[in-house]
Design a protein around this motif. Structure first.
Motif, PDB file in Angstrom:
ATOM      1  N   ALA A  78       4.840   7.038 -11.278  1.00 30.65           N
ATOM      2  CA  ALA A  78       3.627   6.210 -11.319  1.00 30.65           C
ATOM      3  C   ALA A  78       3.963   4.852 -11.929  1.00 30.65           C
ATOM      4  CB  ALA A  78       2.532   6.904 -12.126  1.00 30.65           C
ATOM      5  N   ALA A  79       4.742   4.869 -13.004  1.00 30.28           N
ATOM      6  CA  ALA A  79       5.115   3.603 -13.643  1.00 30.28           C
ATOM      7  C   ALA A  79       5.966   2.764 -12.695  1.00 30.28           C
ATOM      8  CB  ALA A  79       5.869   3.879 -14.947  1.00 30.28           C
ATOM      9  N   THR A  80       6.899   3.405 -12.021  1.00 30.58           N
ATOM     10  CA  THR A  80       7.747   2.684 -11.064  1.00 30.58           C
ATOM     11  C   THR A  80       6.904   2.056  -9.958  1.00 30.58           C
ATOM     12  OG1 THR A  80       9.618   4.144 -11.504  1.00 30.58           O
ATOM     13  CG2 THR A  80       9.655   2.945  -9.415  1.00 30.58           C
ATOM     14  N   GLN A 103     -12.635  10.226  -6.680  1.00 31.14           N
ATOM     15  CA  GLN A 103     -12.082  10.163  -8.037  1.00 31.14           C
ATOM     16  C   GLN A 103     -10.828   9.305  -8.102  1.00 31.14           C
ATOM     17  OE1 GLN A 103     -11.274  14.120  -9.424  1.00 31.14           O
ATOM     18  NE2 GLN A 103     -13.436  14.656  -9.639  1.00 31.14           N
ATOM     19  N   LEU A 104     -10.025   9.378  -7.061  1.00 27.25           N
ATOM     20  CA  LEU A 104      -8.729   8.704  -7.081  1.00 27.25           C
ATOM     21  C   LEU A 104      -8.783   7.333  -6.411  1.00 27.25           C
ATOM     22  CD1 LEU A 104      -6.561  11.801  -6.124  1.00 27.25           C
ATOM     23  CD2 LEU A 104      -6.577  10.641  -8.349  1.00 27.25           C
ATOM     24  N   ASN A 105      -9.958   6.966  -5.937  1.00 23.33           N
ATOM     25  CA  ASN A 105     -10.089   5.738  -5.164  1.00 23.33           C
ATOM     26  C   ASN A 105      -9.000   5.675  -4.101  1.00 23.33           C
ATOM     27  OD1 ASN A 105     -10.859   3.222  -4.271  1.00 23.33           O
ATOM     28  ND2 ASN A 105      -9.654   2.130  -5.843  1.00 23.33           N
ATOM     29  N   ALA A 106      -8.931   6.732  -3.312  1.00 24.10           N
ATOM     30  CA  ALA A 106      -7.893   6.851  -2.284  1.00 24.10           C
ATOM     31  C   ALA A 106      -8.523   7.374  -1.006  1.00 24.10           C
ATOM     32  CB  ALA A 106      -6.816   7.834  -2.747  1.00 24.10           C
ATOM     33  N   GLU A 107      -7.795   7.212   0.089  1.00 23.68           N
ATOM     34  CA  GLU A 107      -8.210   7.856   1.315  1.00 23.68           C
ATOM     35  C   GLU A 107      -7.452   9.182   1.362  1.00 23.68           C
ATOM     36  OE1 GLU A 107      -8.099   6.736   6.036  1.00 23.68           O
ATOM     37  OE2 GLU A 107      -7.601   5.169   4.596  1.00 23.68           O
ATOM     38  N   VAL A 108      -8.151  10.305   1.561  1.00 23.38           N
ATOM     39  CA  VAL A 108      -7.458  11.582   1.661  1.00 23.38           C
ATOM     40  C   VAL A 108      -7.623  12.099   3.085  1.00 23.38           C
ATOM     41  CG1 VAL A 108      -7.285  13.967   0.836  1.00 23.38           C
ATOM     42  CG2 VAL A 108      -7.830  12.125  -0.781  1.00 23.38           C
ATOM     43  N   GLY A 154       1.562  15.725  -5.593  1.00 23.54           N
ATOM     44  CA  GLY A 154       0.887  14.598  -4.952  1.00 23.54           C
ATOM     45  C   GLY A 154      -0.319  14.127  -5.760  1.00 23.54           C
ATOM     46  N   TYR A 155      -1.174  15.075  -6.153  1.00 25.06           N
ATOM     47  CA  TYR A 155      -2.387  14.690  -6.871  1.00 25.06           C
ATOM     48  C   TYR A 155      -2.100  14.205  -8.295  1.00 25.06           C
ATOM     49  CZ  TYR A 155      -5.975  15.915  -3.392  1.00 25.06           C
ATOM     50  OH  TYR A 155      -6.804  15.934  -2.292  1.00 25.06           O
ATOM     51  N   THR A 156      -1.128  14.808  -8.957  1.00 26.54           N
ATOM     52  CA  THR A 156      -0.823  14.331 -10.313  1.00 26.54           C
ATOM     53  C   THR A 156      -0.263  12.916 -10.259  1.00 26.54           C
ATOM     54  OG1 THR A 156      -0.389  16.570 -11.079  1.00 26.54           O
ATOM     55  CG2 THR A 156       0.478  14.791 -12.445  1.00 26.54           C
ATOM     56  N   LEU A 157       0.594  12.665  -9.276  1.00 24.26           N
ATOM     57  CA  LEU A 157       1.118  11.300  -9.122  1.00 24.26           C
ATOM     58  C   LEU A 157      -0.032  10.311  -8.890  1.00 24.26           C
ATOM     59  CD1 LEU A 157       3.337   9.177  -8.774  1.00 24.26           C
ATOM     60  CD2 LEU A 157       3.332   9.742  -6.324  1.00 24.26           C
ATOM     61  N   ALA A 158      -0.959  10.680  -8.003  1.00 23.94           N
ATOM     62  CA  ALA A 158      -2.075   9.777  -7.702  1.00 23.94           C
ATOM     63  C   ALA A 158      -2.887   9.498  -8.967  1.00 23.94           C
ATOM     64  CB  ALA A 158      -2.960  10.391  -6.616  1.00 23.94           C
ATOM     65  N   ARG A 159      -3.128  10.548  -9.752  1.00 23.18           N
ATOM     66  CA  ARG A 159      -3.915  10.380 -10.972  1.00 23.18           C
ATOM     67  C   ARG A 159      -3.184   9.490 -11.987  1.00 23.18           C
ATOM     68  NH1 ARG A 159      -5.292  15.882 -12.411  1.00 23.18           N
ATOM     69  NH2 ARG A 159      -3.356  15.830 -13.549  1.00 23.18           N
ATOM     70  N   HIS A 184       0.841  -1.183   0.000  1.00 18.40           N
ATOM     71  CA  HIS A 184       0.000   0.000   0.000  1.00 18.40           C
ATOM     72  C   HIS A 184       0.882   1.239   0.000  1.00 18.40           C
ATOM     73  CE1 HIS A 184       0.740  -0.985   4.121  1.00 18.40           C
ATOM     74  NE2 HIS A 184       0.446   0.242   4.473  1.00 18.40           N
ATOM     75  N   ILE A 185       0.383   2.274  -0.687  1.00 21.71           N
ATOM     76  CA  ILE A 185       1.187   3.460  -0.962  1.00 21.71           C
ATOM     77  C   ILE A 185       0.649   4.642  -0.179  1.00 21.71           C
ATOM     78  CG2 ILE A 185       1.856   5.073  -2.809  1.00 21.71           C
ATOM     79  CD1 ILE A 185       1.672   2.620  -4.728  1.00 21.71           C
ATOM     80  N   VAL A 186       1.557   5.383   0.430  1.00 29.41           N
ATOM     81  CA  VAL A 186       1.182   6.608   1.129  1.00 29.41           C
ATOM     82  C   VAL A 186       1.874   7.781   0.439  1.00 29.41           C
ATOM     83  CG1 VAL A 186       1.390   7.912   3.295  1.00 29.41           C
ATOM     84  CG2 VAL A 186       0.786   5.476   3.359  1.00 29.41           C
ATOM     85  N   ILE A 187       1.099   8.804   0.090  1.00 30.08           N
ATOM     86  CA  ILE A 187       1.653  10.040  -0.477  1.00 30.08           C
ATOM     87  C   ILE A 187       1.458  11.143   0.556  1.00 30.08           C
ATOM     88  CG2 ILE A 187       1.421  11.792  -2.308  1.00 30.08           C
ATOM     89  CD1 ILE A 187       0.254   9.614  -4.137  1.00 30.08           C
ATOM     90  N   ILE A 188       2.510  11.888   0.854  1.00 27.79           N
ATOM     91  CA  ILE A 188       2.339  13.053   1.733  1.00 27.79           C
ATOM     92  C   ILE A 188       2.357  14.304   0.855  1.00 27.79           C
ATOM     93  CG2 ILE A 188       3.090  14.246   3.820  1.00 27.79           C
ATOM     94  CD1 ILE A 188       4.803  11.862   4.549  1.00 27.79           C
TER      95      ILE A 188
END
Ligand SMILES: Cc1cc2nc3c(=O)[nH]c(=O)nc-3n(C[C@H](O)[C@H](O)[C@H](O)COP(=O)(O)OP(=O)(O)OC[C@H]3O[C@@H](n4cnc5c(N)ncnc54)[C@H](O)[C@@H]3O)c2cc1C
Lengths: 54, 381
Positions: free
Chosen positions: B297-299, B69-74, B13-18, B3-7
């Motif tokens: 994102a690819a990585t 939209q991102l299927n993420a917890e914000v 942050g949002y562009t990476l998530a998208r 599981h991935i956490v973005i701070i």
């Protein structure tokens, strides 16, 4: 002909003018620009542009 | 389980998530942010005032909508206080959140000017949407605005404020605006363009003090000149946010240091955007962070991908004199060929074979930027 603006940086794409320097001829409709195209100023993807009515 | 956490919930942050969701719809994703988590585009902040835009009009979706939209917890209003790279967890207040991959998209802090005086704390800076809301409120009653710093952001605000009807003074230590990016002829054109819309320059000087005055503030310069202002805005630079990473033993210099896979010195921890120093480059602009987000994102989706930088010209959003600049990659030697005319300045930095290495374009000449960018060598091939 419509005008589109990049939601991230404000770059404007005018269908009538096209972007000849990018190989996009004047009159090219937004929907005819390849999906892989990105904003020349900030790099945001085509899918993330928004339309502005002029 | 992975599981991935973005701070951070800025553009990085949002562009990476998208971008990640385009490749992997399922991996659990948590975005933790100190601010409200609303999506907005930071570049629009410096030309929104003259258009009469409020912070709400500039902002996009709220955190819960972004989450969907991102299927993420914000997790909004949640400041990460500590990273434990060994246990692979971060701490927010009393809560400990585990990660298998952590991404730092922390942004940068505006540099605060060193000022004496009893109103030094009243100096504004605009680096996020909430700053903009405060700034706009303050501008409502302000006629005279002093801007500290004639760099990219200072010049953009100067243009926007004068369009919006304010009397603008800019204090800048060098003899020309944007002196670190532009050759003299181009800088002078920008200087003239802004003077033409009513901006008053104080070049070659710095502000030493800001004090309350009978009406508004008195800004004192190093030569004793005093500028009367109703508001003071600082735009003297940005400093990547490195302390959270450094406290966890993650290597940082100018920014959080990462390689071309955007990996920090800690296993499973990555960084991108304004906080990152990517293979020695600190480039606090949107184009580089978009390139970083796609590669990372690819990585993260399982295909290790190094970031590639094409030439990335920057546009300065000063309608009084638009500027496009492509800085010269380090270590490339050449000289400036400058042509000036009615259409603006076209300054080309060329090697002795006439190969184009960089450029600075002003006025109508800025329209050539895309054609010229194609002739530039990649910044990081
Ligand atoms: C006025 C202005 C105009 C600009 N114009 C342009 C332009 O025209 N073209 C261009 O290319 N670039 C421009 N830039 C630069 C560009 O906007 C930035 O490079 C970009 O927005 C940086 O995004 P980021 O996500 O890295 O940082 P930020 O947007 O700063 O995001 C950082 C995020 O991290 C969060 N955060 C920080 N610390 C913590 C913590 N400890 N715990 C939890 N969350 C934390 C913050 O709350 C925030 O959500 C401009 C910048 C400014 C200020």
């Amino acid at each position: 002909m419509k005008v589109w603006t990049c939601v991230v940086c404000g770059f404007i794409y005018d269908e009538a003018a096209g972007l000849p320097e990018e190989g996009i001829a004047p009159g090219t409709r937004w929907q005819d620009i390849p999906e892989g195209w990105a904003c020349p100023d900030c790099g945001v993807a085509k899918a993330d542009f928004e339309m502005v009515a002029v | 389980m992975e599981h991935i956490v973005i701070i951070g919930s800025g553009l990085a942050g949002y562009t990476l998530a998208r971008e990640l969701r385009k490749l992997d719809k399922a991996v659990p994703l948590i975005i933790i942010t100190a601010d409200d988590g609303r999506y907005y585009s930071k570049p629009l902040l410096s030309n929104a005032l003259a258009q009469g835009k409020t912070a709400d009009q500039l902002a996009g979706a709220f955190a819960p909508v972004m989450a969907e939209q991102l299927n993420a917890e914000v997790l909004a209003f949640s400041r990460v206080e500590e990273i434990d790279p060994v246990a692979r967890s971060v701490r927010v207040a009393q809560r400990v959140i585990a990660y298998s991959k952590l991404v730092l998209a922390l942004g940068a802090d505006p540099v605060r000017p060193q000022l004496a005086g009893n109103a030094a704390d009243s100096v504004l800076s605009v680096n996020d949407l909430m700053d903009y809301a405060r700034f706009r409120e303050r501008m409502a009653g302000a006629r005279r605005v002093t801007i500290l710093g004639g760099g990219l952001i200072g010049c953009e605000f100067a243009n926007d404020l004068s369009h919006a009807g304010h009397q603008v003074d800019i204090v800048h230590p060098a003899l020309h605006p944007l002196d670190r990016l532009l050759p003299e002829a181009a800088a002078q054109d920008l200087q003239r363009g802004l003077a033409g819309v009513g901006v008053t320059w104080h070049l070659g000087h710095t502000a030493t003090a800001v004090n309350h005055a009978a009406a508004g503030y008195a800004v004192t310069l190093d030569d004793g000149v005093i500028i009367a202002a109703d508001a003071v805005l600082a735009a003297i630079g940005l400093r990547p946010r490195v302390t959270l990473a450094q406290a966890a033993g993650i290597r940082a210099a100018r920014g959080i240091q990462v390689n071309r896979l955007l990996e920090t010195s800690a296993a499973g921890v990555y960084a991108l955007g304004d906080c990152a120093e990517v293979a020695g480059h600190v480039l606090p602009y949107v184009m580089p962070l978009m390139a970083q987000a796609r590669a990372l994102a690819a990585t993260l989706a399982g295909t290790p991908t190094e970031v590639v930088y094409p030439a990335m010209p920057v546009m300065v959003k000063t309608p009084a004199c638009p500027v496009a600049v492509a800085t010269v990659a380090e270590g490339l030697a050449g000289s400036w060929q400058v042509a000036c005319g009615e259409e603006g300045v076209c300054a080309l930095y060329q090697d002795d074979q006439q190969g184009l290495l960089g450029f600075a374009l002003t006025g109508k000449q800025a329209g050539q930027r895309q054609a010229l960018a194609k002739r530039l060598p990649a910044l990081m091939p």
